[in-house]
Design a protein around this motif. Structure first.
Motif, mmCIF file in Angstrom:
data_model
loop_
_atom_site.group_PDB
_atom_site.id
_atom_site.type_symbol
_atom_site.label_atom_id
_atom_site.label_comp_id
_atom_site.label_asym_id
_atom_site.label_seq_id
_atom_site.Cartn_x
_atom_site.Cartn_y
_atom_site.Cartn_z
ATOM 1 N N LYS A 109 0.833 -1.201 0.000
ATOM 2 C CA LYS A 109 0.000 0.000 0.000
ATOM 3 C C LYS A 109 0.872 1.257 0.000
ATOM 4 O O LYS A 109 0.696 2.148 -0.828
ATOM 5 C CB LYS A 109 -0.923 -0.003 1.229
ATOM 6 N N THR A 110 1.798 1.308 0.943
ATOM 7 C CA THR A 110 2.670 2.473 1.047
ATOM 8 C C THR A 110 3.553 2.607 -0.184
ATOM 9 O O THR A 110 3.748 3.707 -0.705
ATOM 10 C CB THR A 110 3.538 2.364 2.313
ATOM 11 N N LEU A 111 4.074 1.489 -0.680
ATOM 12 C CA LEU A 111 4.949 1.524 -1.852
ATOM 13 C C LEU A 111 4.197 2.035 -3.080
ATOM 14 O O LEU A 111 4.758 2.790 -3.887
ATOM 15 C CB LEU A 111 5.519 0.130 -2.119
ATOM 16 N N ALA A 112 2.945 1.646 -3.230
ATOM 17 C CA ALA A 112 2.162 2.103 -4.380
ATOM 18 C C ALA A 112 1.991 3.619 -4.348
ATOM 19 O O ALA A 112 2.141 4.303 -5.371
ATOM 20 C CB ALA A 112 0.807 1.407 -4.402
ATOM 21 N N ILE A 113 1.685 4.160 -3.166
ATOM 22 C CA ILE A 113 1.474 5.605 -3.049
ATOM 23 C C ILE A 113 2.788 6.349 -3.248
ATOM 24 O O ILE A 113 2.840 7.379 -3.941
ATOM 25 C CB ILE A 113 0.852 5.931 -1.686
ATOM 26 N N LYS A 114 3.886 5.847 -2.672
ATOM 27 C CA LYS A 114 5.182 6.490 -2.848
ATOM 28 C C LYS A 114 5.623 6.471 -4.304
ATOM 29 O O LYS A 114 6.134 7.463 -4.829
ATOM 30 C CB LYS A 114 6.233 5.794 -1.976
ATOM 31 N N SER A 115 5.411 5.342 -4.983
ATOM 32 C CA SER A 115 5.801 5.238 -6.394
ATOM 33 C C SER A 115 4.996 6.200 -7.250
ATOM 34 O O SER A 115 5.528 6.848 -8.159
ATOM 35 C CB SER A 115 5.617 3.797 -6.887
ATOM 36 N N LEU A 116 3.693 6.307 -6.966
ATOM 37 C CA LEU A 116 2.857 7.232 -7.720
ATOM 38 C C LEU A 116 3.301 8.675 -7.480
ATOM 39 O O LEU A 116 3.364 9.481 -8.421
ATOM 40 C CB LEU A 116 1.392 7.059 -7.325
ATOM 41 N N ALA A 117 3.632 9.002 -6.242
ATOM 42 C CA ALA A 117 4.085 10.355 -5.933
ATOM 43 C C ALA A 117 5.384 10.680 -6.669
ATOM 44 O O ALA A 117 5.568 11.803 -7.158
ATOM 45 C CB ALA A 117 4.276 10.510 -4.428
ATOM 46 N N GLN A 118 6.291 9.706 -6.770
ATOM 47 C CA GLN A 118 7.541 9.939 -7.486
ATOM 48 C C GLN A 118 7.301 10.141 -8.975
ATOM 49 O O GLN A 118 7.967 10.967 -9.613
ATOM 50 C CB GLN A 118 8.490 8.755 -7.261
ATOM 51 N N ALA A 119 6.358 9.405 -9.549
ATOM 52 C CA ALA A 119 6.071 9.547 -10.976
ATOM 53 C C ALA A 119 5.357 10.847 -11.284
ATOM 54 O O ALA A 119 5.511 11.415 -12.368
ATOM 55 C CB ALA A 119 5.234 8.357 -11.461
ATOM 56 N N VAL A 120 4.570 11.336 -10.333
ATOM 57 C CA VAL A 120 3.830 12.576 -10.548
ATOM 58 C C VAL A 120 4.712 13.794 -10.333
ATOM 59 O O VAL A 120 4.543 14.833 -10.969
ATOM 60 C CB VAL A 120 2.604 12.619 -9.612
ATOM 61 N N GLY A 121 5.696 13.691 -9.455
ATOM 62 C CA GLY A 121 6.567 14.815 -9.172
ATOM 63 C C GLY A 121 5.954 15.756 -8.157
ATOM 64 O O GLY A 121 4.946 15.462 -7.509
ATOM 65 N N GLY A 122 6.552 16.920 -8.012
ATOM 66 C CA GLY A 122 6.076 17.870 -7.020
ATOM 67 C C GLY A 122 6.600 17.538 -5.635
ATOM 68 O O GLY A 122 7.430 16.645 -5.447
ATOM 69 N N GLN A 123 6.109 18.252 -4.646
ATOM 70 C CA GLN A 123 6.525 18.028 -3.268
ATOM 71 C C GLN A 123 5.797 16.820 -2.690
ATOM 72 O O GLN A 123 4.596 16.647 -2.893
ATOM 73 C CB GLN A 123 6.230 19.260 -2.411
ATOM 74 N N PHE A 124 6.541 16.001 -1.970
ATOM 75 C CA PHE A 124 5.968 14.807 -1.356
ATOM 76 C C PHE A 124 6.504 14.689 0.057
ATOM 77 O O PHE A 124 7.715 14.720 0.280
ATOM 78 C CB PHE A 124 6.336 13.560 -2.167
ATOM 79 N N MET A 146 -3.133 11.005 0.927
ATOM 80 C CA MET A 146 -3.266 9.584 0.640
ATOM 81 C C MET A 146 -2.857 8.834 1.906
ATOM 82 O O MET A 146 -1.706 8.921 2.337
ATOM 83 C CB MET A 146 -2.382 9.182 -0.542
ATOM 84 N N ALA A 147 -3.806 8.143 2.506
ATOM 85 C CA ALA A 147 -3.588 7.522 3.811
ATOM 86 C C ALA A 147 -3.695 6.015 3.715
ATOM 87 O O ALA A 147 -4.404 5.473 2.851
ATOM 88 C CB ALA A 147 -4.592 8.056 4.825
ATOM 89 N N THR A 148 -2.986 5.313 4.608
ATOM 90 C CA THR A 148 -3.092 3.864 4.710
ATOM 91 C C THR A 148 -3.492 3.506 6.132
ATOM 92 O O THR A 148 -3.227 4.245 7.084
ATOM 93 C CB THR A 148 -1.753 3.164 4.374
ATOM 94 N N GLU A 149 -4.154 2.360 6.273
ATOM 95 C CA GLU A 149 -4.484 1.848 7.598
ATOM 96 C C GLU A 149 -4.527 0.333 7.557
ATOM 97 O O GLU A 149 -4.785 -0.272 6.513
ATOM 98 C CB GLU A 149 -5.804 2.421 8.104
ATOM 99 N N ASN A 150 -4.261 -0.245 8.729
ATOM 100 C CA ASN A 150 -4.233 -1.694 8.898
ATOM 101 C C ASN A 150 -5.500 -2.111 9.640
ATOM 102 O O ASN A 150 -5.752 -1.644 10.746
ATOM 103 C CB ASN A 150 -2.976 -2.078 9.692
ATOM 104 N N PRO A 151 -6.328 -2.990 9.055
ATOM 105 C CA PRO A 151 -7.625 -3.294 9.672
ATOM 106 C C PRO A 151 -7.603 -4.400 10.716
ATOM 107 O O PRO A 151 -8.625 -4.643 11.359
ATOM 108 C CB PRO A 151 -8.463 -3.733 8.471
ATOM 109 N N ILE A 152 -6.473 -5.090 10.891
ATOM 110 C CA ILE A 152 -6.500 -6.295 11.719
ATOM 111 C C ILE A 152 -5.885 -6.113 13.096
ATOM 112 O O ILE A 152 -5.993 -6.996 13.934
ATOM 113 C CB ILE A 152 -5.798 -7.471 11.000
ATOM 114 N N GLU A 153 -5.222 -4.994 13.353
ATOM 115 C CA GLU A 153 -4.585 -4.801 14.653
ATOM 116 C C GLU A 153 -5.508 -4.014 15.579
ATOM 117 O O GLU A 153 -6.203 -3.097 15.148
ATOM 118 C CB GLU A 153 -3.252 -4.066 14.489
ATOM 119 N N ASN A 154 -5.486 -4.364 16.853
ATOM 120 C CA ASN A 154 -6.267 -3.663 17.862
ATOM 121 C C ASN A 154 -5.402 -2.879 18.837
ATOM 122 O O ASN A 154 -5.872 -1.949 19.480
ATOM 123 C CB ASN A 154 -7.134 -4.656 18.650
#
Length: 332
Positions: free
Chosen positions: A57-72, A152-160
């Protein structure tokens, strides 16, 4: 739209296709997730990605941000964060004897809020203003964030342990909530195979100015009034399931989707139609995005929890009972 795992896009590919081909250098499969991420970019909407650990999840968002450019900027949400760590604060400058504003990481084009549900409510509340109004108030001064701006946010649904439920006011500000599943056997084989070699380097394909131009182009996609009516009727049916003959579902829904949901559904469908190469929205665009736009906006009762009734189940039944409008072209 189907994107190959090859790294060379065809010569006729547009900027969006080139961005996705670049992201596919590091991401195997997850075509649905990548499509929804691009929809959020074009529709100027924030997106929440939910999935168990290890699904990139995080890698997908980071990769997209790098391809789009701008501040991240990336913020790893933890229980000890305070609002100033996100939006900034006033700092006393001793040589001048004055307070100066130090802006936080939220002042960027793309903000990755990793594991967003690990921070308490006081930190989440710091995001309410910037997610809705694209500005931050520090002291008596209001500071606009750069354009474009997306969370763009990520969350884990299985941890309490060490996690907090997101406030409903904040959840409603996310245009979409995408649930990521496990890869297929073939895709997982490619993932392991790629892990044995050095990671690919993501090149910048576009810049924020081009992204703003693409957003403006998607704004020109035509939406027939019948499709707007369908989005409104769908939102109303989540509040009153009896409107579509589902009276038995009323006991499971405490609060239905807000008016922001119908707005988000139409805006997202317009961006999806643009990605798919059309100048007008068709009913399938709304149907393909309905679950992602609405699932996180329903507040279910304890009875729904005990009966194992999920928002997706409720929405699927409503969509099955709600008449789909006839496909409409560009006729205005």
């Amino acid at each position: 739209m189907n994107w190959s795992d090859t790294t060379a896009p065809p010569a006729s590919a547009g900027p969006i296709e080139k961005v996705l081909y670049e992201v596919k250098k590091t991401i195997v499969g997850q075509d649905a997730l990548l499509e929804k991420l691009v929809v959020a970019l074009l529709a100027r909407g924030h997106i929440l990605v939910e999935g168990v650990p290890g699904l990139a999840k995080t890698l997908a968002i980071k990769s997209l941000a790098q391809a789009v450019g701008g501040q991240f900027h990336r913020v790893q949400f933890t229980p000890d964060l305070v609002p100033a760590d996100i939006v900034g604060t006033r700092v006393y400058h001793q040589p001048t004897g004055e307070f100066q504003v130090q802006l936080g990481p939220v002042f960027t084009n793309l903000l990755l809020a990793d594991e967003i549900n690990r921070a308490p409510a006081k930190v989440q509340s710091a995001l309410l203003e910037v997610m809705q109004e694209r500005q931050v108030t520090i002291g008596r001064e209001t500071h606009p964030v750069p354009n474009p701006f997306l969370v763009m946010a990520t969350e884990n649904p299985i941890e309490n342990e060490g996690v907090y439920p997101l406030p409903e006011a904040q959840v409603d500000r996310f245009m979409m909530k995408v649930v990521v599943g496990y890869p297929s056997v073939t895709e997982e084989f490619v993932v392991v195979e790629r892990a044995l070699t050095p990671p690919a380097v993501i090149q910048r394909i576009i810049d924020p100015e081009i992204l703003v131009g693409l957003q403006q182009a998607s704004d020109q996609v035509y939406v027939d009034p019948s499709l707007i009516e369908f989005a409104v009727q769908l939102a109303h049916a989540t509040r009153q399931p009896s409107r579509v003959g589902l009276t038995d579902l009323a006991r499971y829904v405490t609060f239905g989707a807000s008016p922001r949901s119908s707005i988000s559904l139409v805006l997202a469908a317009r961006a999806l139609a643009y990605i798919r190469g059309r100048e007008y929205v068709v009913p399938e665009d709304l149907n393909d995005l309905a679950l992602d736009v609405l699932r996180h906006r329903l507040v279910l009762s304890y009875e729904a929890l005990s009966d194992e009734v999920t928002p997706d189940l409720i929405l699927s039944k409503i969509l099955a009972n709600l008449p789909m409008p006839e496909p409409a072209g560009r006729g205005r």
